[in-house]
Design a protein around this motif. Structure first.
Motif, mmCIF file in Angstrom:
data_model
loop_
_atom_site.group_PDB
_atom_site.id
_atom_site.type_symbol
_atom_site.label_atom_id
_atom_site.label_comp_id
_atom_site.label_asym_id
_atom_site.label_seq_id
_atom_site.Cartn_x
_atom_site.Cartn_y
_atom_site.Cartn_z
ATOM 1 N N TRP A 1 0.792 -1.303 -0.025
ATOM 2 C CA TRP A 1 0.084 0.021 -0.014
ATOM 3 C C TRP A 1 0.834 1.235 -0.093
ATOM 4 N N GLU A 2 1.986 1.232 0.625
ATOM 5 C CA GLU A 2 2.996 2.501 0.601
ATOM 6 C C GLU A 2 3.359 2.763 -0.721
ATOM 7 N N ARG B 1 0.254 3.987 -2.774
ATOM 8 C CA ARG B 1 -0.317 5.431 -2.588
ATOM 9 C C ARG B 1 0.805 6.609 -2.836
ATOM 10 N N LYS C 1 -3.768 8.928 -6.059
ATOM 11 C CA LYS C 1 -5.107 8.586 -6.084
ATOM 12 C C LYS C 1 -5.916 8.149 -7.443
ATOM 13 N N PHE D 1 -4.591 5.080 -9.073
ATOM 14 C CA PHE D 1 -5.329 3.943 -8.440
ATOM 15 C C PHE D 1 -6.776 3.669 -8.650
ATOM 16 N N TRP E 1 -9.815 2.846 -2.277
ATOM 17 C CA TRP E 1 -8.838 3.811 -1.817
ATOM 18 C C TRP E 1 -8.915 4.219 -0.371
ATOM 19 N N TYR E 2 -10.147 4.738 0.008
ATOM 20 C CA TYR E 2 -10.523 5.167 1.381
ATOM 21 C C TYR E 2 -10.638 4.120 2.332
ATOM 22 N N GLU F 1 -6.656 3.194 2.593
ATOM 23 C CA GLU F 1 -6.104 4.249 3.402
ATOM 24 C C GLU F 1 -6.410 4.391 4.920
ATOM 25 N N TYR G 1 -4.389 1.712 6.388
ATOM 26 C CA TYR G 1 -3.110 1.964 6.491
ATOM 27 C C TYR G 1 -2.855 2.692 7.660
#
Length: 91
Positions: free
Chosen positions: A9-10, A13, A17, A20, A72-73, A76, A79
């Motif tokens: 994920w790092e 990101r 966005k 993605f 995404w959210y 995130e 994360y």
């Protein structure tokens, strides 16, 4: 969140966005769903019309974008919780 997911994920990101949303939303979700539902619902059984194609593509493009945004959210949020957890566990 497992270490592999965290590192993955790092790297995702950092790319942003919009990338993605496009890759994971439109290409990896919207496009396959558009193709699958077109054949499974026999969308073009009565002929291949521009109206049917545009309607179908528009719906699945929007659905793909929504999927990308939601994912995404969600990811995130997971994360950020993991970052906080890791910071607190170091202390």
């Amino acid at each position: 969140m497992k270490d592999k997911e965290f590192v993955t994920w790092e790297s995702i990101r950092v790319k942003g966005k919009l990338r993605f949303f496009f890759v994971n939303g439109l290409l990896l979700y919207g496009l396959p769903m558009c193709i699958i539902t077109a054949y499974s619902n026999k969308l073009f059984e009565n002929g291949f019309t521009l109206k049917a194609v545009l309607g179908h593509v528009t719906i699945w493009s929007m659905a793909g974008l929504m999927f990308g945004v939601v994912m995404w959210y969600i990811t995130e949020r997971r994360y950020k919780k993991e970052v906080t957890f890791r910071e607190n566990s170091k202390q």
